[in-house]
Design a protein around this motif. Structure first.
Motif, short mmCIF file in Angstrom:
data_model
loop_
_atom_site.label_atom_id
_atom_site.label_comp_id
_atom_site.label_asym_id
_atom_site.label_seq_id
_atom_site.Cartn_x
_atom_site.Cartn_y
_atom_site.Cartn_z
N SER A 256 1.25 -1.14 -0.27
CA SER A 256 -0.37 -0.09 -0.13
C SER A 256 0.80 1.34 0.00
O SER A 256 0.46 2.50 -0.94
CB SER A 256 -1.13 0.29 1.45
N LYS A 257 1.39 1.35 0.95
CA LYS A 257 2.92 2.31 0.37
C LYS A 257 4.12 2.63 -0.82
O LYS A 257 3.85 3.76 -0.86
CB LYS A 257 4.04 2.33 1.73
N CYS A 258 3.91 1.51 -1.17
CA CYS A 258 4.23 1.92 -2.35
C CYS A 258 3.45 1.55 -3.78
O CYS A 258 3.59 2.12 -4.68
CB CYS A 258 5.50 0.20 -2.64
N GLY A 259 2.17 1.78 -3.05
CA GLY A 259 1.24 2.41 -4.05
C GLY A 259 0.35 1.17 -5.23
O GLY A 259 0.03 1.17 -6.07
N ASP A 260 1.64 0.25 -4.36
CA ASP A 260 0.29 -0.99 -5.35
C ASP A 260 -0.27 -1.86 -4.81
O ASP A 260 -0.09 -2.93 -4.16
CB ASP A 260 1.52 -1.92 -5.87
N LEU A 261 -2.06 -1.16 -5.12
CA LEU A 261 -3.36 -1.76 -4.24
C LEU A 261 -3.53 -3.27 -4.49
O LEU A 261 -4.42 -3.83 -4.15
CB LEU A 261 -3.87 -0.61 -4.72
N LEU A 262 -3.53 -3.03 -6.44
CA LEU A 262 -3.82 -4.43 -6.15
C LEU A 262 -2.82 -6.52 -5.36
O LEU A 262 -3.48 -6.91 -5.19
CB LEU A 262 -2.94 -4.52 -8.09
N ALA A 263 -1.68 -5.11 -5.71
CA ALA A 263 -0.86 -6.66 -4.64
C ALA A 263 -1.21 -6.50 -3.63
O ALA A 263 -1.08 -7.85 -2.69
CB ALA A 263 0.99 -6.28 -4.95
N SER A 264 -1.23 -4.82 -2.70
CA SER A 264 -1.91 -5.39 -1.44
C SER A 264 -2.99 -6.41 -1.34
O SER A 264 -3.72 -7.31 -0.71
CB SER A 264 -2.30 -3.97 -0.64
N ARG A 265 -4.17 -6.17 -1.73
CA ARG A 265 -5.64 -6.98 -2.48
C ARG A 265 -5.24 -8.60 -2.86
O ARG A 265 -5.44 -9.14 -1.86
CB ARG A 265 -6.19 -5.81 -3.43
#
Length: 967
Positions: A360-369
């Motif tokens: 999330s902090k790195c901006g990759d919300l897809l990977a977070s999800r």
């Protein structure tokens, strides 16, 4: 003889098997010996069964230990019971160990001194206080209370329970103590955070002649670190070196941890580099220590070295993932994630939560999800981390959808509530906020202090100050955050009376203001231009010891500058020992407000010279300062520096400043060219700046064209419609003016009514344009009539073009007399002694007039759109453009005084005094005394004087190269 021989053979056999049991180094060898014992029929032997139980426990094979014991059960032999209890304790099966102790007592097998240490240790491990006291009583009943080993175990047990009274009682009653006795007490105090007591016992041990071992030191070092007692820590370190304990990895790890707590990074790294043996704890201590000190890059570099020789555990992985999140290093974060998969780390909820946070902090919300969705077990942190990721990047819809799913699983906590409230706060959506408030009440979190504070803040930022106050009033307890939130809410809503009452109530309840409180109330001072109140708060800052706080200093600079005191702003700035980019920006902005463009440029250069790198806001401030001082070339140079020297991409606000810079200097065509060359689409602010410039320069043709552009953009800012309306009013196009006013009304927009206020003897007096309902209205109106008559005798003819209403000329003159600034100044004249400084504030633009006029002078004070004439008492009349000065000269006026006592925020000129020789009123001769060079304004003065037939002084003639260049 045969019997004797048989006994000798058995004895040799017993000795041989006993040696084989002792020498067995693995389970396979032990099984062979066990088979031999069974074959020879010795399996029920008390000696061999006890040895087998202990040996299997040594190899962590508790099931085999139990099998051996069950084979000899039931037994009344205490040695066999002791063996199984000790074996289970050794393998961490504490509950089973206590179960066997209970069975042993039920079978009336009397425990001995070898039984109790293991049983006590099991009680300690389980934190079973009740059972521990029973076992202690059993030991005392059997007369074993004085046994050294039982005493040591009891001290350790009570220390683990946190029952230090009982631990000391046992310790003091011991007839004999060894190093283990002291270590048990020291480690107990240290493990429970009683650092001072741990050091006290350590010193007592040293005084009795006890030589510390590795366990002593590993217990004392955390106490030194916890107390941040550097001196004591270094003494213990010297002892470690002296007695040769530095080779012990546990001791070295303790030293590492201690030096990190001291923030002594160099010493910690030296310890690590000198370690002969390192374990996973050593690496984790160093990596986590670097990470905690925000040395994230160094932490990652250490991790890369670590994986070459050690397999990191989840603690290491978690620390590195946090470092990747802070650095927003998505590439290495993915590498660590892949390393986890390849190395076979099992799904751990904590590690997965950190992965969600890192992505999330790195901006990759897809990977977070993806991480979130594949989790088989999620806790509240998992849900909150994912929701927070969406909120961080403004994806509020997804955050709300996920929260609805979360509600089904009933895993909502107070952190979830605060996050959901933050969504409505950022969207300023009061309806959403009220829905969330209802849910919070259903979930039972409405009594939670942190949640309630968030609700107070949410309602305030949604413009619902009454709802904010209702939540505040219903709260059972208020902390400092609560008070700061409600005070800031009152200030931001403009209810300064209520804010003052809240401040007093906060102090009545015994809560001392903190830095956040001060930062919350200082804006109230510059909104009101209440310099006196600002100085009182400044005094409080000194009393509370906040004067060294950088944000406080920054806020004071802004407060004083907006209250009309550049001098005080500069004094605060000069006293600050530490200055950040905000400090410099605040000072540059202050200079810009006062038309001190050259000083602003010097401050900008000084900032860069001290190593402070300007940011986007700093460049806005410096270009603004150049704009308000007519420093066109300098402002353009600063704009070019942004990308060229600092790799900062100009934003729309920087382009707006440049347009304003060019427009204010009358370079309308250049401003238009600049707008056309912009890589960004011009917004209403850009066109508004150009329109203001057109209005100042009288370029009506371009003004009409720009007005059309502004209307096309359909802004929600009423100010731009008013600006366009004013342009059409000047043109006399009243139909278009009425159309615009209808548009404003149809779109539900409102124009804030203009007002001015003045502070007299600690009280504020507010005046609106055309206001007739205030005390002393008749006296003020009479004074205004007197002044108008005196001005008419002086030959002043009001410029009615700037009365923006379609009325008759007589009414226009009356409207000019009813301006809020005029009412405020006239009221101030009536209620102050001659020579008293007057400061008038307006709400619709950032400007302030502070004038001190001394009796006996005669002339005019010019302030932007206002001109004051005086002779003994104060006389004034307004003008709206500086070009009217030309008319005054051409009409035969003998002089204009631009007073140095005037502080004009946001004006383009500063401090030039022109004094006329009134002994020769018909003479064209005049002299000008220079206070400070201001080429753009001096050019205007010189042109006016020349056009009026006055002699232009030689020092102004020396500025001709500049004058000619800027004509």
């Amino acid at each position: 003889m045969f019997t004797t021989l048989n006994e000798a053979t058995n004895q040799r056999l017993y000795c041989s098997i006993s040696r084989a049991l002792s020498s067995a180094s693995n389970s396979k060898q032990l099984l062979k010996v066990h088979s031999l014992i069974v074959t020879l029929g010795f399996q029920k032997s008390v000696f061999f069964s006890g040895k087998l139980i202990s040996k299997y426990a040594q190899f962590k094979d508790s099931n085999s230990s139990l099998s051996v014991f069950h084979l000899v059960s039931p037994t009344t032999n205490v040695y066999q019971w002791n063996s199984i209890i000790r074996a289970l304790t050794h393998n961490g099966l504490f509950s089973k160990a206590l179960g066997f102790y209970t069975q042993m007592r039920e079978m009336d097998v009397l425990p001995d001194k070898y039984t109790f240490p293991s049983v006590v240790n099991s009680c300690a491990a389980l934190l079973d206080v009740k059972m521990g006291k029973i076992v202690h009583e059993n030991a005392l009943e059997m007369g074993l209370g004085s046994d050294l080993y039982i005493g040591n175990a009891l001290v350790d047990m009570y220390a683990r329970f946190g029952c230090f009274g009982e631990a000391l009682k046992v310790f003091d009653g011991m007839p004999e103590r060894d190093i283990v006795s002291w270590n048990s007490l020291i480690s107990g105090y240290s493990a429970n955070g009683y650092w001072e007591e741990a050091l006290k016992v350590y010193h007592m041990a040293r005084m009795t002649g006890i030589m510390p071992d590795s366990f002593t030191v590993s217990s004392v070092l955390p106490a030194c670190g916890g107390l941040v007692d550097i001196k004591e820590g270094e003494v213990v370190h010297c002892l470690v070196e002296k007695v040769g304990l530095h080779g012990d990895v546990v001791v070295s790890n303790g030293l590492l941890s201690m030096y990190f707590k001291f923030n002594m990074l160099v010493d910690a790294r030296r310890i690590f580099d000198e370690m002969v043996v390192r374990d996973i704890v050593s690496w984790n201590t160093l990596i986590c220590g670097y990470s905690q000190m925000e040395l994230f890059k160094e932490s990652i570099e250490l991790f890369i070295h670590m994986v070459k020789n050690f397999k990191p555990d989840l603690l290491t992985i978690s620390s590195i993932l946090r470092a990747c999140g802070h650095l927003q290093d998505l590439k290495f974060g993915k590498f660590v994630h892949q390393y986890m998969k390849k190395s076979g780390y099992r799904g751990d909820v904590i590690a997965d939560n950190i992965l969600i946070d890192m992505y999330s902090k790195c901006g990759d919300l897809l990977a977070s999800r993806e991480v979130f969705d594949r989790m088989t077990c999620r806790d509240t942190v998992s849900w909150n981390s994912m929701i927070n990721g969406y909120i961080q990047y403004g994806n509020y819809d997804e955050a709300l959808k996920l929260s609805k799913i979360m509600k089904i699983d009933l895993k909502v906590d107070s952190i979830t509530c605060v996050m959901l409230l933050s969504i409505s706060t950022q969207l300023t959506d009061k309806d959403l906020g009220k829905q969330i408030h209802c849910d919070i009440v259903k979930w039972g979190f409405d009594t939670d202090l942190i949640v309630s504070n968030a609700m107070v803040d949410m309602y305030a930022k949604c413009g619902q100050i009454n709802d904010s106050l209702n939540v505040f009033d219903n709260m059972k307890t208020h902390d400092r955050v609560t008070w700061n939130t409600i005070i800031t809410a009152c200030v931001q809503s403009g209810d300064f009376t209520l804010a003052s009452r809240m401040i007093n109530q906060m102090r009545t309840e015994g809560l001392r203001p903190d830095v956040a409180t001060i930062l919350g109330i200082l804006p109230m001072c510059f909104f009101l231009a209440a310099k006196r109140q600002g100085k009182e708060i400044h005094g409080c800052i000194f009393r509370f010891g906040f004067e060294t706080d950088v944000p406080i200093g920054n806020a004071l600079i802004e407060m004083y500058s907006k209250c009309g005191s550049l001098k005080n702003s500069l004094q605060v700035f000069d006293r600050m020992k530490v200055r950040d980019v905000v400090t410099w920006t605040a000072m540059i902005s202050a200079y810009g407000m006062y038309g001190e463009g050259k000083k602003a440029l010097r401050a900008f250069s000084d900032m860069k010279a001290t190593g402070v790198i300007p940011d986007h806001v700093a460049f806005v401030s410096i270009i603004y300062a150049c704009s308000h001082s007519g420093l066109v070339e300098e402002g353009l140079a600063c704009f070019d520096q942004m990308k060229k020297d600092y790799n900062l991409e100009p934003r729309i606000e920087h382009y707006a400043c440049v347009v304003d810079l060019l427009s204010r200097s009358g370079l309308i065509s250049k401003a238009e060219e600049f707008i056309c060359s912009m890589p960004l689409k011009p917004d209403v602010g850009i066109w508004g700046s150009l329109l203001s410039g057109c209005r100042l320069s009288g370029n009506i043709e371009v003004a009409e064209h720009v007005s059309e552009r502004i209307l096309e953009l359909k802004s929600n800012d009423t100010g731009y419609y008013v600006l366009v309306s004013n342009v059409y009013a000047i043109l006399g196009n009243w139909d278009q003016v009425r159309t615009i006013r209808k548009t404003i009304k149809a779109r539900g927009l409102k124009k804030d009514p203009g007002c001015s206020w003045i502070e007299i003897e600690r009280r504020l007096y507010v005046f609106g344009t055309g206001d007739k309902f205030f005390e002393q209205y008749e006296e003020v109106n009479k004074l205004l009539g007197t002044i108008s008559g005196l001005m008419a005798k002086e030959g002043y003819v009001a410029d009615l073009r700037y009365v923006l209403h379609d009325v008759e000329e007589d009414e226009k003159r009356d409207l000019l007399c009813g301006h809020s600034e005029r009412l405020a100044i006239a009221f101030g004249i009536l209620n102050t002694k001659p020579g008293t400084p007057l400061q008038v504030m307006k709400n619709l633009r950032v400007c302030s007039l502070s004038v001190e006029i001394r009796p006996g002078n005669y002339g005019f004070v010019l302030f932007g759109g206002m001109k004051l004439m005086f002779q003994g008492l104060y006389l004034f009349y307004p003008i709206f453009e500086r070009e009217n000065v030309d008319d005054d000269f051409r009409a035969g006026k003998t002089g204009v005084l631009i007073a140095t006592d005037v502080i004009a925020l946001g004006m383009e000129f500063k401090g030039v005094t022109c004094v006329i020789n009134y002994d020769f009123p018909d003479s064209a001769a005049a002299y000008i005394h220079r206070i400070e060079d201001d080429v753009p304004y001096l050019r205007n003065i010189a042109n006016v004087m020349a056009a009026s037939g006055c002699e232009v002084p030689s020092w102004i003639m020396g500025l001709k190269p500049y004058l000619n260049q800027t004509k």
